[in-house]
Design a protein around this motif. Structure first.
Motif, PDB file in Angstrom:
ATOM      1  N   ASP A   1      40.497  35.053  50.218  1.00  0.00           N
ATOM      2  CA  ASP A   1      40.392  33.905  49.245  1.00  0.00           C
ATOM      3  C   ASP A   1      41.083  32.775  50.056  1.00  0.00           C
ATOM      4  O   ASP A   1      42.016  32.606  50.799  1.00  0.00           O
ATOM      5  CB  ASP A   1      41.661  34.298  48.100  1.00  0.00           C
ATOM      6  CG  ASP A   1      40.810  34.932  47.008  1.00  0.00           C
ATOM      7  OD1 ASP A   1      39.735  35.591  47.132  1.00  0.00           O
ATOM      8  OD2 ASP A   1      41.701  35.157  46.194  1.00  0.00           O
ATOM      9  N   GLY A   2      40.594  31.536  49.710  1.00  0.00           N
ATOM     10  CA  GLY A   2      40.927  30.113  50.384  1.00  0.00           C
ATOM     11  C   GLY A   2      39.752  29.902  51.513  1.00  0.00           C
ATOM     12  O   GLY A   2      39.571  28.730  52.065  1.00  0.00           O
ATOM     13  N   SER A   3      38.838  30.890  51.773  1.00  0.00           N
ATOM     14  CA  SER A   3      37.573  30.676  52.692  1.00  0.00           C
ATOM     15  C   SER A   3      36.550  29.883  51.938  1.00  0.00           C
ATOM     16  O   SER A   3      36.661  29.903  50.559  1.00  0.00           O
ATOM     17  CB  SER A   3      37.165  31.922  53.228  1.00  0.00           C
ATOM     18  OG  SER A   3      37.987  32.645  54.023  1.00  0.00           O
ATOM     19  N   GLY A   4      35.789  29.342  52.497  1.00  0.00           N
ATOM     20  CA  GLY A   4      34.659  28.810  51.978  1.00  0.00           C
ATOM     21  C   GLY A   4      33.135  29.277  52.344  1.00  0.00           C
ATOM     22  O   GLY A   4      33.228  29.663  53.559  1.00  0.00           O
ATOM     23  N   VAL A   5      32.023  29.310  51.649  1.00  0.00           N
ATOM     24  CA  VAL A   5      30.649  30.037  52.362  1.00  0.00           C
ATOM     25  C   VAL A   5      29.735  28.894  51.747  1.00  0.00           C
ATOM     26  O   VAL A   5      29.890  28.662  50.450  1.00  0.00           O
ATOM     27  CB  VAL A   5      30.566  31.408  51.498  1.00  0.00           C
ATOM     28  CG1 VAL A   5      29.079  32.014  51.937  1.00  0.00           C
ATOM     29  CG2 VAL A   5      31.525  32.284  51.838  1.00  0.00           C
ATOM     30  N   ALA A   6      29.062  28.579  52.890  1.00  0.00           N
ATOM     31  CA  ALA A   6      28.078  27.805  52.762  1.00  0.00           C
ATOM     32  C   ALA A   6      26.658  28.538  52.840  1.00  0.00           C
ATOM     33  O   ALA A   6      26.426  29.116  53.879  1.00  0.00           O
ATOM     34  CB  ALA A   6      27.884  26.545  53.453  1.00  0.00           C
TER      35      ALA A   6
ATOM     36  N   ALA B   1      33.599  28.524  46.974  1.00  0.00           N
ATOM     37  CA  ALA B   1      35.000  28.886  47.313  1.00  0.00           C
ATOM     38  C   ALA B   1      35.061  30.195  46.966  1.00  0.00           C
ATOM     39  O   ALA B   1      34.832  30.732  46.115  1.00  0.00           O
ATOM     40  CB  ALA B   1      36.020  27.978  46.623  1.00  0.00           C
ATOM     41  N   CYS B   2      35.896  30.845  47.917  1.00  0.00           N
ATOM     42  CA  CYS B   2      36.246  32.279  47.700  1.00  0.00           C
ATOM     43  C   CYS B   2      37.697  32.350  46.864  1.00  0.00           C
ATOM     44  O   CYS B   2      38.682  31.954  47.167  1.00  0.00           O
ATOM     45  CB  CYS B   2      36.575  33.159  49.182  1.00  0.00           C
ATOM     46  SG  CYS B   2      35.135  32.960  50.138  1.00  0.00           S
ATOM     47  N   ARG B   3      37.414  32.827  45.389  1.00  0.00           N
ATOM     48  CA  ARG B   3      38.436  33.068  44.772  1.00  0.00           C
ATOM     49  C   ARG B   3      38.389  34.180  43.935  1.00  0.00           C
ATOM     50  O   ARG B   3      37.417  34.779  43.291  1.00  0.00           O
ATOM     51  CB  ARG B   3      38.226  31.981  43.506  1.00  0.00           C
ATOM     52  CG  ARG B   3      38.557  30.592  44.169  1.00  0.00           C
ATOM     53  CD  ARG B   3      38.152  29.273  42.844  1.00  0.00           C
ATOM     54  NE  ARG B   3      38.201  28.139  43.329  1.00  0.00           N
ATOM     55  CZ  ARG B   3      37.777  26.928  42.809  1.00  0.00           C
ATOM     56  NH1 ARG B   3      37.279  27.159  41.391  1.00  0.00           N
ATOM     57  NH2 ARG B   3      37.875  25.888  43.215  1.00  0.00           N
ATOM     58  N   ASP B   4      39.615  34.919  43.981  1.00  0.00           N
ATOM     59  CA  ASP B   4      39.929  36.325  43.422  1.00  0.00           C
ATOM     60  C   ASP B   4      38.690  37.265  44.019  1.00  0.00           C
ATOM     61  O   ASP B   4      38.399  38.137  43.110  1.00  0.00           O
ATOM     62  CB  ASP B   4      40.169  36.192  41.917  1.00  0.00           C
ATOM     63  CG  ASP B   4      41.247  35.212  41.738  1.00  0.00           C
ATOM     64  OD1 ASP B   4      42.352  35.291  42.501  1.00  0.00           O
ATOM     65  OD2 ASP B   4      40.983  34.521  40.736  1.00  0.00           O
TER      66      ASP B   4
ATOM     67  N   MET C   1      31.125  28.892  42.707  1.00  0.00           N
ATOM     68  CA  MET C   1      30.112  27.431  43.241  1.00  0.00           C
ATOM     69  C   MET C   1      30.839  26.334  43.002  1.00  0.00           C
ATOM     70  O   MET C   1      31.673  25.781  42.104  1.00  0.00           O
ATOM     71  CB  MET C   1      28.889  27.678  42.471  1.00  0.00           C
ATOM     72  CG  MET C   1      27.545  26.609  42.758  1.00  0.00           C
ATOM     73  SD  MET C   1      26.313  26.688  42.025  1.00  0.00           S
ATOM     74  CE  MET C   1      25.762  28.486  42.488  1.00  0.00           C
ATOM     75  N   GLN C   2      30.727  25.492  44.163  1.00  0.00           N
ATOM     76  CA  GLN C   2      31.248  24.258  44.082  1.00  0.00           C
ATOM     77  C   GLN C   2      30.046  23.105  43.895  1.00  0.00           C
ATOM     78  O   GLN C   2      29.328  23.022  45.081  1.00  0.00           O
ATOM     79  CB  GLN C   2      31.776  23.693  45.601  1.00  0.00           C
ATOM     80  CG  GLN C   2      32.747  24.870  45.903  1.00  0.00           C
ATOM     81  CD  GLN C   2      34.043  24.813  45.103  1.00  0.00           C
ATOM     82  OE1 GLN C   2      35.023  23.955  44.920  1.00  0.00           O
ATOM     83  NE2 GLN C   2      34.204  25.921  44.054  1.00  0.00           N
TER      84      GLN C   2
ATOM     85  N   PRO D   1      37.359  18.246  52.665  1.00  0.00           N
ATOM     86  CA  PRO D   1      38.223  19.230  53.341  1.00  0.00           C
ATOM     87  C   PRO D   1      39.191  20.112  52.758  1.00  0.00           C
ATOM     88  O   PRO D   1      39.211  21.257  53.274  1.00  0.00           O
ATOM     89  CB  PRO D   1      38.710  18.418  54.499  1.00  0.00           C
ATOM     90  CG  PRO D   1      37.748  17.184  54.716  1.00  0.00           C
ATOM     91  CD  PRO D   1      37.314  17.084  53.289  1.00  0.00           C
ATOM     92  N   ASP D   2      39.725  19.448  51.759  1.00  0.00           N
ATOM     93  CA  ASP D   2      40.753  20.322  51.053  1.00  0.00           C
ATOM     94  C   ASP D   2      40.423  21.275  49.930  1.00  0.00           C
ATOM     95  O   ASP D   2      41.209  21.993  49.533  1.00  0.00           O
ATOM     96  CB  ASP D   2      41.893  19.296  50.138  1.00  0.00           C
ATOM     97  CG  ASP D   2      41.091  18.323  49.168  1.00  0.00           C
ATOM     98  OD1 ASP D   2      39.810  18.631  49.152  1.00  0.00           O
ATOM     99  OD2 ASP D   2      41.729  17.819  48.823  1.00  0.00           O
ATOM    100  N   THR D   3      39.090  21.647  49.858  1.00  0.00           N
ATOM    101  CA  THR D   3      38.389  22.528  48.886  1.00  0.00           C
ATOM    102  C   THR D   3      38.836  23.747  49.592  1.00  0.00           C
ATOM    103  O   THR D   3      38.843  24.830  48.692  1.00  0.00           O
ATOM    104  CB  THR D   3      37.024  22.282  49.098  1.00  0.00           C
ATOM    105  OG1 THR D   3      36.512  21.006  48.464  1.00  0.00           O
ATOM    106  CG2 THR D   3      36.489  23.274  47.931  1.00  0.00           C
TER     107      THR D   3
END
Length: 235
Positions: free
Chosen positions: A110-115, A131-134, A139-140, A156-158
């Motif tokens: 959690d806290g990582s991002g995937v593009a 965004a990896c959540r729980d 999706m962003q 960047p703060d996403t």
């Protein structure tokens, strides 16, 4: 709960059965074999568990974006099942399925991002960021299709743990903005949608009330000029 999930949105063809928290799957890379392989996969999965189609509680499918022909195959089969059995359907983003696969295979916290990037042909990519959540991908923004030089990441703060690139569209990384490449810490171009990830995403979506009836189980192409004709006699 018994849920059948299908994916034919890429060169992969797969079917998965969720049975009270356990998943079994059939998967094969077969760019031109979806029509031949899909129904035998479904029959094998049900027979393995001693189930009939009428025993299912819900259905799910990868609704795109992806291969136009492939997306239509899964949509048609799911509509047929849903219509005949009067079952609810959960449409799942193909891009989200790959994001979940990246999270699971690469143990993204959690806290990582995937593009996620798919090859959309015509020198374009299908693109979405998550965004990896729980333990699930959130999706962003929106899914879109664009040239590689036009892709972008959220502010960047996403995320707090960097970005991971997933999907075959990342073969075009050299054509993406330099600012994108510098924020991606790792890439896996081998990931394609799979029905097992579709099933995992469908369960929380089902419980959140996101299932639809057969006539609303529609593909998402992203490209506006592509239209879908439903099965004969369905308005």
């Amino acid at each position: 709960m018994k849920l059948l999930a299908l994916d034919t949105s890429s060169e992969g063809c797969s079917a998965a059965l969720w049975l009270d928290g356990q998943i079994t799957e059939r998967f094969e890379l077969a760019p031109r074999g979806h029509t031949r392989l899909l129904m035998p996969m479904v029959r094998e999965l049900l027979a393995e568990r001693g189930l009939k189609p009428s025993d299912l509680d819900a259905l799910a499918f990868a609704r795109g974006p992806g291969s136009f022909t492939g997306v239509r195959i899964a949509t048609g089969v799911i509509q047929g099942f849903a219509w005949g059995l009067d079952l609810p359907v959960v449409p799942v983003s193909s891009l989200a399925a790959v994001a979940l696969s990246a999270m699971e295979q690469h143990q993204l916290a959690d806290g990582s991002g995937v593009a996620v990037a798919f090859d959309a042909r015509m020198s374009e990519v299908y693109w979405a960021t998550f965004a990896c959540r729980d333990g699930l991908p959130a999706m962003q923004g929106n899914e879109r299709v664009c040239h590689p030089e036009n892709v972008s990441l959220p502010d960047p703060d996403t995320t707090t743990d960097g970005w991971f690139g997933a999907g075959q569209g990342w073969k075009f990384v050299d054509g993406m903005p330099e600012a994108i490449a510098t924020r991606i810490r790792s890439i896996d171009t081998s990931l394609v949608p799979r029905a097992s990830q579709v099933a995992r995403l469908a369960i929380p979506a089902f419980h959140a009330g996101q299932a639809v009836p057969a006539e609303q189980a529609q593909p998402v192409y992203v490209r506006d000029e592509v239209t879908w004709k439903k099965l004969p006699g369905r308005e």
